[in-house]
Scaffold this active site. Structure first.
Site, PDB file in Angstrom:
ATOM      1  N   THR A  35      -2.358  -8.108   1.610  1.00 29.06           N
ATOM      2  CA  THR A  35      -2.715  -9.523   1.497  1.00 29.06           C
ATOM      3  C   THR A  35      -4.212  -9.714   1.648  1.00 29.06           C
ATOM      4  O   THR A  35      -4.827 -10.529   0.965  1.00 29.06           O
ATOM      5  CB  THR A  35      -1.961 -10.356   2.557  1.00 29.06           C
ATOM      6  N   ASP A 218       1.306 -10.210  -6.783  1.00 25.15           N
ATOM      7  CA  ASP A 218       1.696  -9.498  -5.575  1.00 25.15           C
ATOM      8  C   ASP A 218       3.150  -9.047  -5.706  1.00 25.15           C
ATOM      9  O   ASP A 218       3.926  -9.629  -6.466  1.00 25.15           O
ATOM     10  CB  ASP A 218       1.541 -10.445  -4.379  1.00 25.15           C
ATOM     11  N   GLU A 219       3.533  -8.008  -4.972  1.00 23.82           N
ATOM     12  CA  GLU A 219       4.909  -7.487  -4.978  1.00 23.82           C
ATOM     13  C   GLU A 219       5.389  -7.206  -6.405  1.00 23.82           C
ATOM     14  O   GLU A 219       6.505  -7.564  -6.783  1.00 23.82           O
ATOM     15  CB  GLU A 219       5.861  -8.482  -4.286  1.00 23.82           C
ATOM     16  N   GLN A 249       9.007   0.026  -1.847  1.00 25.21           N
ATOM     17  CA  GLN A 249       9.523  -1.204  -1.234  1.00 25.21           C
ATOM     18  C   GLN A 249      10.250  -2.084  -2.246  1.00 25.21           C
ATOM     19  O   GLN A 249      10.389  -3.292  -2.042  1.00 25.21           O
ATOM     20  CB  GLN A 249       8.379  -1.979  -0.574  1.00 25.21           C
ATOM     21  N   ARG A 598       8.490  -2.271   9.287  1.00 24.99           N
ATOM     22  CA  ARG A 598       8.157  -3.582   9.864  1.00 24.99           C
ATOM     23  C   ARG A 598       7.726  -3.417  11.316  1.00 24.99           C
ATOM     24  O   ARG A 598       7.123  -4.306  11.897  1.00 24.99           O
ATOM     25  CB  ARG A 598       9.362  -4.530   9.843  1.00 24.99           C
TER      26      ARG A 598
END
Length: 713
Positions: A35, A218-219, A249, A598
């Protein structure tokens, strides 16, 4: 500006941030500052390259992530004029602006999952198809998959004319007709219609290429085919696309995400610059080592390492419990220890594969008086009283929304029954007008009695008065509707039983007031759009002093000091519905990888020997993934639970030296017979991949596998 930014970036981050023209692929491992790179890149494009803020479009996958990115960019001095949103929000904006070219009306409603379910049931019924053989939920999943692959009704009809496809095409067509009649789009329509719009209209494509000269996604590993095609159209004139993501991911294949979009990025844009962000600023080396050990068993990935920056701490703990109740109690007691040791509750999370696993965890936390929250926020908007208030607002924004209109016409009860509605609907069809217009003409409908005409006229007069006020702040409008429609009094009349519903509506109005304050140009249409695109993650309150429970899928994008992952057993993780192919198993492995990464400091993974499944207490099998972590743990091999022959087969001294070859026939006590697909020689960590006759493909560590070689099947 460059010197200030450079001081806060690693060398690899700088390469991504200061790249200007041309395609850029950023492979960003978990905790690598992804980010930060995107927001700093926005700032650098504006300050260093002189790009106008309004010429930058950044897309991510949740409203929460978009808002975080927006705020970070503003702090860096980047103007708020840059467009930062989710894919779906961008598509709504494009479709409203170019509604006529897209073949829609700009006032369209966005139907959520509940609305879609109602429409698909109506479609199946309208096609006179047996809902037992063609369950509406399955039909909706099939239609969603078709739309994500940009297959419209006509394209489906042109496919092979088998029985299922033929009936699916009928349901699909009828479902679309219902949406059109209601001036509504579902989530998948937002993407499909935008993709078709951009590819069919060169002028629209040219305008948007000129508007958004730099596209940041993003992603990217979570994009589906429709989003991929939209992205290609948006940069077709300049190729200034920056895709950030991590194949390791990619966990949303079940809803259409295509991992090959990111894997094939450099083929799509041969001159792309590729940057890997491998330094991990989040997790301790122990956690990263186990995560790396796990994910290398996947083949569909881009090789990278997670390079730790933090100091080592305790090892990853793998715990075994007697059953799910003991597991929940054990987790609760460990959480209590952490809190008593100074840990903040909001920095503790418990992850599980399916929502049903939360019940026993809740019971254990309640018994230990540990405050918690469950990340399942969309349920708030599925409560009856909330859907009722929102239905009023939807009709005000889009009078053609018949689904919303039918919900409120007699809510609260005002004497407008089913017979009256059917007579108005028949009149409307005969005069080729929508139901709302038909209600406005109630006095002209001869089949209606005077009493019915009066009740309908009073209702319409009320709605028309509401419409006059629809330009005012949303919260004020919602409160007026709530009171003057009679809903508030109706709930008050329930006494104590209605108290919860009253509080829920008050919370809705408070949320609307917050929207009014935080939005530059608040509008009813925009507010309803935000509600319809709401997701579970958007409700996460990081400031709340509560332990958070959530599925592994919901955990994506979050981080916690202390993480517990429960139920890591065969059939749960990997899930029994996701083991038919190696691709599905790889996605399940990525899901555990996401959950593990995480965790910042402490990670505990657990499984139970027994678990209640569909009312039966069953003996479980530890997940194959546990053996891939490179972390030693004691598997329960109590001979009271397994027969002696199988117990002997777990003798690691005899199993370590075994080698297998493709085509060899083997048998496993629990999985049965199968054929070896692959053998990966890694000494005591060697792995054998077996396709079992039952259809499952398993990657098993040889020393734990308990496989026997068969001479014949």
């Amino acid at each position: 500006m460059r010197d200030i930014i450079s001081e806060q970036l690693t060398d690899s981050q700088k390469k991504a941030v200061f790249h200007v023209e041309g395609p850029l692929l950023v492979i960003a491992g978990p905790g690598s500052g992804k980010t930060r790179v995107i927001t700093y890149r926005i700032a650098a494009l504006i300050e260093k390259a002189g790009v106008r803020p309004q010429n930058i479009c950044a897309i991510t996958f949740t409203n929460k992530a978009a808002e975080e990115m927006r705020q970070r960019a503003i702090v860096l001095g980047a103007s708020g004029a840059a467009h930062i949103s989710t894919f779906h929000s961008l598509c709504v904006r494009i479709l409203r602006q170019y509604a006529s070219q897209a073949g829609v009306k700009s006032s369209f409603s966005i139907y959520d999952a509940a609305d879609q379910a109602k429409c698909i049931r109506q479609a199946v019924k309208g096609c006179n198809i047996d809902s037992t053989n063609f369950p509406p939920a399955r039909m909706l999943d099939a239609v969603s998959s078709l739309k994500n692959r940009l297959i419209d009704v006509e394209s489906l009809k042109a496919e092979d004319d088998n029985f299922f496809t033929k009936n699916l095409a009928r349901v699909y067509e009828h479902y679309q007709d219902i949406l059109t009649e209601n001036n509504a789009l579902d989530f998948d329509d937002l993407l499909m219609k935008t993709a078709f719009l951009l590819e069919a209209h060169a002028d629209v494509r040219r305008e948007l290429n000129d508007r958004f000269k730099f596209l940041l996604i993003d992603e990217y590993q979570d994009t589906n085919h429709a989003q991929y095609r939209i992205a290609k159209s948006l940069v077709s004139a300049h190729n200034n696309i920056c895709a950030t993501g991590d194949p390791d991911q990619s966990i949303y294949g079940w809803r259409g995400a295509d991992i090959h979009n990111i894997l094939a990025f450099e083929k799509d844009w041969p001159n792309a610059m590729a940057v890997k962000l491998e330094e991990n600023f989040r997790s301790t080396p122990n956690i990263l080592r186990a995560a790396d050990h796990l994910i290398v068993f996947n083949k569909n990935r881009k090789e990278k390492k997670l390079v730790p920056v933090r100091e080592p701490k305790q090892d990853v703990a793998i715990e075994v419990f007697e059953d799910e109740h003991h597991e929940a109690i054990g987790v609760a007691e460990k959480i209590q220890e952490l809190i008593e040791g100074g840990a903040k509750p909001h920095q503790i999370a418990v992850f599980y594969r399916v929502n049903s696993m939360s019940r026993v965890l809740e019971e254990a936390l309640i018994q230990n008086k540990i405050p918690y929250q469950i990340l399942r926020g969309v349920e708030f908007y599925n409560r009856k009283e909330i859907r009722d208030v929102l239905a009023y607002l939807k009709v005000l924004a889009n009078p053609e929304d018949q689904t919303a209109l039918l919900r409120i016409i007699n809510t609260p009860a005002r004497g407008i029954g089913k017979t009256t509605v059917e007579k108005v609907a028949s009149y409307s069809r005969a005069h080729n007008i929508n139901l709302y217009e038909g209600l406005k003409q109630a006095k002209q409908i001869e089949s209606l009695g005077d009493a019915a005409k009066t009740k309908v006229t009073v209702f319409i007069k009320m709605m028309e008065e509401f419409k006059k006020a629809s330009g005012r702040p949303v919260a004020a409008l919602a409160e007026r509707v709530y009171v003057e429609s009679g809903m508030k009094k109706s709930l008050q009349d329930f006494g104590i039983e209605g108290q919860s519903a009253l509080e829920n509506v008050d919370e809705l109005i408070n949320a609307a007031a917050q929207y009014d304050q935080q939005t530059t140009e608040p509008s009813l249409l925009d507010y309803l759009q935000q509600i319809s695109l709401f997701s579970d993650v958007d409700t996460y309150d990081a400031a709340s002093e509560r332990v958070v429970l959530m599925t592994l899928h919901a955990a994506k994008g979050l981080e916690f000091e202390n993480v517990f992952i429960v139920g890591v057993e065969d059939g749960l993780l990997p899930h029994e519905r996701s083991t038919a192919t190696e691709d599905e198993i790889e996605e399940e492995r990525r899901l555990l990888f996401v959950g593990m990464t995480r965790a910042k400091s402490n990670l505990q993974i657990s499984y139970a020997n027994y678990r209640m499944v569909h009312g039966q207490l069953l003996h479980t099998i530890p997940s194959q993934f546990l053996f891939e972590l490179g972390t030693k743990f004691e598997e329960n091999t109590d001979e009271d639970d397994v027969d002696s022959d199988f117990a002997k087969s777990l003798d690691m001294d005899t199993q370590i030296g075994l080698e297998f070859f493709p085509g060899q026939r083997v048998v496993h006590k629990s999985f049965g017979k199968g054929i070896v697909r692959e053998f990966i020689s890694m000494g005591e960590n060697s792995v054998v991949v077996v396709k079992f006759n039952a259809g499952q493909t398993k990657s098993l560590m040889v020393k734990y596998a308990g496989l026997s070689i068969l001479d014949d099947m």
